[in-house]
Structure formats: structure tokens, C-alpha cells
Design an enzyme around this catalytic site. Structure first.
Site, PDB file in Angstrom:
ATOM      1  N   SER A 142       0.876  -1.166   0.000  1.00 18.35           N
ATOM      2  CA  SER A 142       0.000   0.000   0.000  1.00 18.35           C
ATOM      3  C   SER A 142       0.907   1.207   0.000  1.00 18.35           C
ATOM      4  O   SER A 142       2.059   1.124   0.452  1.00 18.35           O
ATOM      5  CB  SER A 142      -0.885   0.041   1.259  1.00 18.35           C
ATOM      6  OG  SER A 142      -1.517   1.303   1.413  1.00 18.35           O
ATOM      7  N   TYR A 155      -2.250  -0.092  10.477  1.00 18.72           N
ATOM      8  CA  TYR A 155      -2.166  -0.476   9.061  1.00 18.72           C
ATOM      9  C   TYR A 155      -0.854  -0.005   8.447  1.00 18.72           C
ATOM     10  O   TYR A 155      -0.183  -0.765   7.732  1.00 18.72           O
ATOM     11  CB  TYR A 155      -3.347   0.118   8.300  1.00 18.72           C
ATOM     12  CG  TYR A 155      -3.453  -0.335   6.865  1.00 18.72           C
ATOM     13  CD1 TYR A 155      -3.861  -1.623   6.548  1.00 18.72           C
ATOM     14  CD2 TYR A 155      -3.155   0.534   5.819  1.00 18.72           C
ATOM     15  CE1 TYR A 155      -3.969  -2.042   5.225  1.00 18.72           C
ATOM     16  CE2 TYR A 155      -3.261   0.129   4.495  1.00 18.72           C
ATOM     17  CZ  TYR A 155      -3.670  -1.161   4.205  1.00 18.72           C
ATOM     18  OH  TYR A 155      -3.771  -1.563   2.887  1.00 18.72           O
TER      19      TYR A 155
END
Length: 280
Positions: A142, A155
């Protein structure tokens, strides 16, 4: 299509929807055979059925090593070998701030987003070594794993750890002809974004269209990314075109991680909340 994956067998975790499903479809279109490894049985079975003999579904919990190994075994039993492991399954996890995050939420995020990638490497690499054929491991990272500020602390930290896993594994697995790389999506408009903002699943497509219309033109390339954009990058790493590429992470983000963080994440958050409020 150019049949880049003819003769190759892949596993795609989280392959029943979103980026994973786009990758499954792209791999099959390029001549590959694919095991869809996902906890979503109904969606996974439907996807496999739609793709015919080139795809099979295996219910897989990527937080459990035995379940990942079962997916590897299923690929070998069904298609005779394994050439590609795409560690794609994951979640945004606990969205708490760094001053509010608790051990349970932090650990749960790491189990799903990091341990699953390590175990995916382990199970696939063992099979590749047994075959003596080498292989390709791909993991979804990501932009939150490349640059701070895009997501929650759990995250962001997890995705940075995935980058570390890729870099370590590239060295350890290179002597066996096994390469490992990552794709790092930016803002990709899939139904998962609806879940992150508490929008009901049946309204996911409406939210995506709302955000695209509201903010898409503000992106550097004039649009948001799609699941297909990420699938195309994964195809490169799955194919022999990347035979001499390992230990890399390819951003698929329209360039946003190459310059100073914009207000894109804040705008998306505000617009998604506005949409959610309109449903009440």
C-alpha cells in the site's frame, strides 16, 4: 491477450473480490490456472464457476498456516504444480489513532496483514524448492507502507513490515530461483473502501461512483486507480517478464507517493462520511 501465464499455476489470496478478483481474472485471461483462496466461500465459488476449468476455489483463512498450506496442496492436486503466490488478502484493520490504539487491535491487524504474508512466503517457497522450478511471490503492500500519513498506525506499520518481509525474502530465496516483489496500490476504488467507512455493502458501488465523481478529477492523472490497474502490475511480477526483478515494491498510485502527501485522504474521508450521512 499475449498468454503471458500459459502453463503457470497461481494462488491468489483474497481472490473473491476487489483487487484479488481482478488479478484472478487477468491471470486466467493470460493463460494461467488459478486457485482462489478466500474466506468468502459463496463469492469465491461463484468466481471460480464463472471462469471454468482454469479456476478453483479453496476456502482459506490466511491467519492460519495450515489453511494456507491447504491452498498450496489444492493447487498441486488440481493443477499439478505451483508457480505464483499472490499474498493479497488483508484489511485496513484497527483504525485507532496512535494515542488510542490497544494491543488487541494492533495485534489483530498484524496477524492478518503481516503474518499472512510471511506464512504465504513460507508455504509457497517450500513448494517451489520441492519442485526445483523457482517461482514468483507477490504481496499487496500500500502507499501506506511507503509513506506516512495515509492510514492508521496499525495499518501503516503493518504494511511497512510487509515491505521488510519482501526485502528480506528476496535475499534468502534468491539461491532457489524464487523472486518476491510487492505492488503498492494508492487509492483504489473497490467495495472495500465502503466497509472502511461503515457504508452498507449493498451501497458500496454507489459510494465508489460518488467518490469518483466528486474527487477523481483532482487526482494527478485525472482519475482514481482501479483494481485492474493493480492486477496488471501483479501480472508483470507473475510472468517471466520480471525474471530478473526481485525485492522491489511497485507503486500503483498514479504517482502520488512520489511527491509530498496531498489532502487526498482527508478529502476522501470527508466525502465518504457525507455519503454515509445521506443514507440515514
Amino acid at each position: 491477450m499475449s498468454n503471458l501465464l500459459t502453463g503457470k499455476v497461481a494462488i491468489v489470496t483474497g481472490g473473491a473480490s476487489g483487487i484479488g478478483l481482478a488479478a484472478v481474472q487477468r491471470f486466467v485471461a493470460e493463460g494461467g490456472r488459478v486457485v482462489i483462496a478466500d474466506v468468502a466461500q459463496e463469492a469465491g465459488e461463484a468466481a471460480a464457476t464463472s471462469l471454468g476449468e482454469a479456476a478453483a476455489f479453496q476456502r482459506t483463512d490466511v491467519t492460519d498456516e495450515a489453511s494456507i498450506q491447504a491452498a498450496v496442496d489444492a493447487a498441486v492436486t488440481r493443477f499439478g504444480r505451483l508457480d505464483v503466490m499472490f499474498n493479497n488478502a488483508g484489511s485496513t484493520g484497527d483504525g485507532s489513532s496512535i494515542t488510542e490504539i490497544g494491543p488487541a487491535g494492533f495485534d489483530k491487524t498484524f496477524v492478518l496483514d503481516v503474518r499472512s504474508v510471511v506464512l504465504g512466503h513460507k508455504c509457497a517457497a517450500r513448494r517451489f524448492k520441492e519442485q526445483g522450478t523457482g517461482g514468483s511471490i507477490i504481496s499487496t503492500v500500500s502507499v501506506a507502507g511507503l509513506q506516512g500519513g495515509w492510514s492508521s498506525v496499525s495499518y501503516a506499520t503493518a504494511k511497512h513490515a510487509v515491505v521488510g518481509t519482501i526485502r528480506h525474502a528476496a535475499k534468502e530465496l534468491a539461491p532457489f530461483g524464487i523472486r518476491t516483489n510487492g505492488v503498492a496500490p494508492g487509492v483504489i476504488m473497490t467495495p472495500l473502501i465502503a466497509k472502511a467507512f461503515g457504508v452498507p455493502p449493498e451501497k458500496a458501488d454507489e459510494l465508489v461512483q460518488y467518490l469518483v465523481g466528486r474527487l477523481g478529477s483532482k487526482q494527478a492523472m485525472g482519475r482514481y486507480g482501479s483494481a485492474e490497474d493493480v492486477a496488471n502490475a501483479a501480472l508483470f511480477f507473475a510472468s517471466d517478464l520480471s525474471a530478473y526483478v526481485s525485492g522491489t515494491v511497485m507503486p500503483v498510485d498514479g504517482g502520488i507517493s512520489s511527491y509530498t502527501l496531498s489532502t487526498s485522504d482527508e478529502e476522501i474521508f470527508a466525502a465518504a462520511q457525507e455519503f454515509a450521512r445521506s443514507l440515514t
